[in-house]
Each structure stands twice: as C-alpha cells, then as structure tokens.
Write an enzyme that holds these catalytic residues in place. Structure first.
Site: not given
Ligand code: SF4
Length: 436
Positions: A121-122, A125, A134, A138, A141, A143, A302, A339, A346
């Site tokens: 993207r940038y 990097r 994971c 979370c 998350c 993603r 997000d 973001d 960001k």
């Molecule tokens: S935020 Fe998403 S990618 Fe990061 S540890 Fe938690 S579940 Fe995994």
C-alpha cells in the site's frame, strides 16, 4: 510464577491430570483452546438462554470462536458480561448484525495485493501475511475475512512467492510480518522467513505484529527469543487493549522480548465497552511504558463486518487524546489513527492546537488551555526544493538519502514538478475540460 486459583481450577476442569507446567506450555494452551459455546459455558459457569445460544451459534458459524484457557482465566466470573476480556474474546449477538456501512475488506488489503500474501500500500513498505491462525480470534478483528474461518498456514512455496515479490521490488525497505499471528508458526519456519528477508539488501527493517504476549504469553519462550535476536533489526508490535491484560505472565513475556534487544510497540483499538475511557487508556499506556513497550497507535475501529457495536464516535478518541497529550510523558502517547476505508492508509487525527496564525505569529493553545504565541523568524530564506537540490548534495550523503518521488500534499509543497493541484478522479469540472 504461581498460577492463580482460577487458573488452577480451570486447568483441572479442562484436563484432570493437568499440571501447572502444562498450563504454561503454549501448545497445551492451543490444544485446549475453547472453540464452542457449551465448553465456554461450562468453564465460565454460565448458561445462555436457548435463544441467545442459538443466535450465538449462528455468529460463531460465521466468525469462529477460539479463546486460550489463559485468556479465559482473566474474565471476572462475577461480572462477565461487562468484562473487557470477555467482550474481546466472546461474541455478542450484535456481531451477527451487518451494518449498512460494514465492509468485508474495509481497508482494501486484497485489492492492493500484487503477490500472494502481500499487501503493498505505502511506497516503501509491505504487509506480509504468513499465518491464518491466531491464538485467539479477537471479536474486533479487522481481518475477520482472512483469519479464523480456516486455520491455515501458507506453505513454503506460497510464502516464497511473497518473498520473491519483496526481493524484486527495491523500494520496499520495511516488511511487516503479520497474519493471523506470525508467532503461531513454529520457530524453525519463522527463522526461515526472517533469514530469507535478511538476505535482501534493500530490506532495512522487519517488523512482526503479534498478540501472543496478550493472549498466549507462554509462546514467548527462551528459544523463540534466542532465534529472534539473530535477526536484528527487528521490531515487534503487540496489541494490548486494556490494563487488565497486563498480567504477571504478560509482563514476563514482554521482558523476555525486550531483554532480547527487540524494541516493542503496542497498537490498541478503541472499542466501545472495553477501553473507551480516558482513565482506562491512561492506565494502559502507563503500564505499557513501565514494561518497555511504547504505545504506538490507537486505532479507530474499522468498518469490518459485525463490528458496529464496538465502534465509537471519533470524538471519543479525540477526548482520550486530549486527556493524554500533555498530561503524561510524550513517549507514552500513541498516535490516534483512522485507517481510511477503501485503502487510503492511516490518517492521524488529534485535537487542534493551532488556533490561528499570521505572517509573523502563530497562536497556539496547550493542554491546560493556556493560549500562547510563537513568533515566526524575522527572516527566513525559502529555497527551491526539487528533491535533489544542492543542499541534499552538500548536506547528505546521497546513499543515505535515496531520492524519492514526492506524493500527495508533499508533492504540492515540493518544487520537483509543476503540479499545483490534486484533482479527484471523476471531478465534473476536470472532465468538462477534457471533453468540452
Ligand atoms: S486482531 Fe485479528 S489478526 Fe490480530 S490476533 Fe486478533 S484475531 Fe488475530
């Protein structure tokens, strides 16, 4: 370090012959990760109503559940519904509601993917996804589309294609290894990835994003740290959201990483009902710096699917920043960022400190509300900057200052070309000019 009574109780509920040593074995924790609602109910000592359980099952079918016994042990069973650890690890029925502004990939990470497992993207990097796994999924998350629905780890051939992209793209000087969680790879595979990146001359620095110090601190073993210290310069960012997560085990894992010579940063996400409070955030940043972790980002939540109940107004983030800037050490203050939906990267947001200015004075206010002035220099000779001017030749060794294209507002400020305006695509007026 002794286990808490709650951890001993959980260990015996999970496995009758579990010894304290096993509790601290990260693979044991992963094998006994809680992945279904009945096990969660049994271990937490709660019972959901029939309707709530059915709704939760639907949510878990879309966005899977996984909580390490360690992280589960941090939930306060007396007030579990309001507990910040519970809210981050266990779904709410609201997670199944897809709001009208929700998006599967709000940051357009897949659209900016020129090679497998890479987001570029940038300019200088890239993000390199090395794991779909994971230790805990979370609930907030960003993603979600990638992690949790399939516990996959890309094979070496796939990862090699990502490494090849980095190798043949000389502008990439910074690689962020992410996932999923890279520390869910075994040490050997991580060592191989870091070793390959280390052979690429233009890669100056590698970063790893991991939440294991928060949800699986036992992953930070002496062997892992010994391997990581072979791959300097390496930076690690972790993801503490609440001071309650800073347990003795978490602190020990951070100390091991810091003692291995690795600079540590932290990225928090602003979450309604978890940390949307100036006092909580101040306690968190203080605990972070006490443990040699620099608060790096505070993310606005997000627009990923099912996160509406976690989102706060941006004003809440500004209020938190207002309570930190000036009120605590500068290096304890994270950057508050949004973001940009659609993939703009960001964007830093902060309270306003410049109130006004003229050609000779700037009027500012400080954190206390004191209004002050800064006198501009009486004379200042501006110079022409075409990004390769005489000053660069004279004052910098050009090897250390690679010439770089100016982009965006920096392009407008530089004199490198004759661009005087940036016009959005689809601008009617600009199109009329092209097609009168
Ligand atoms: S935020 Fe998403 S990618 Fe990061 S540890 Fe938690 S579940 Fe995994």
């Amino acid at each position: 370090m002794t286990l808490s009574d709650r951890q001993l109780q959980l260990a015996s509920m999970i496995s009758e012959d579990a010894a304290a040593r096993q509790w601290r074995d990260w693979r044991w924790q992963m094998r006994h990760s809680v992945r279904d609602i009945p096990t969660f109910e049994r271990l937490l000592g709660v019972t959901f109503s029939g309707k709530e359980r059915r709704d939760l099952e639907l949510t878990v079918a879309k966005f899977p559940l996984a909580v390490t016994p360690y992280y589960l042990s941090l939930i306060d069973p007396q007030d579990w519904r309001n507990d910040p650890v519970y809210r981050q690890s266990f779904p709410m029925v609201a997670e199944a509601i897809i709001g009208q502004n929700d998006m599967t990939d709000p940051l357009a990470e897949d659209a900016d993917s020129p090679a497998p497992n890479i987001t570029h993207r940038y300019p200088d990097r890239v993000l390199f996804y090395v794991s779909g796994v994971c230790a805990m999924y979370c609930r907030h998350c960003t993603r979600k589309r990638k992690v949790g629905d399939r516990d996959t780890i890309p094979d070496k051939a796939t990862l090699s294609r990502g490494i090849d992209y980095i190798r043949r793209t000389p502008q990439v000087r910074d690689v962020l290894i992410s996932g999923g969680d890279p520390f869910l790879l075994d040490d050997g595979k991580l060592d191989w990835i870091l070793g390959e990146l280390g052979t690429i001359d233009h890669v100056e620095v590698v970063r790893i994003g991991t939440r294991t110090p928060v949800v699986l601190p036992y992953r930070i073993t002496d062997d892992l740290c010994a391997m990581l210290r072979q791959h300097q310069p390496l930076w690690i960012n972790t993801h503490f959201n609440h001071p309650r997560e800073m347990t003795a085990s978490a602190r020990e894992s951070l100390a091991r990483l810091a003692d291995a010579g690795i600079p540590l940063g932290n990225q928090s996400v602003l979450l309604a009902g978890v940390n949307d409070c100036p006092r909580i955030m101040k306690a968190l940043v203080h605990k972070l710096v006490q443990n040699r972790v620099r608060p790096y980002y505070l993310y606005q939540c997000d627009l990923s699917e099912g996160l509406s109940h976690f989102r706060t107004p941006i004003g809440k983030g500004i209020e938190i920043m207002e309570s930190l800037i000036g009120h605590t050490s500068g290096f304890a203050v994270p950057q508050y960022v949004i973001d940009a939906p659609g993939g703009g990267g960001k964007i830093r947001v902060a309270p306003n400190y410049i109130l006004s200015w003229s050609t000779n004075k700037v009027v500012l206010r400080n954190y206390e509300g004191v209004i002050t002035t800064y006198a501009e220099p009486e004379s200042y000779e501006p110079y022409f900057c075409d990004r390769k001017c005489e000053r660069c030749d004279l004052q910098l060794n050009l090897e250390d200052a690679p010439e770089d294209k100016a982009l965006g507002i920096a392009q407008l400020l530089a004199d490198a070309d004759d661009t005087i305006a940036l016009t959005p695509q689809g601008n009617d007026r600009a199109e009329r000019r092209e097609d009168p």
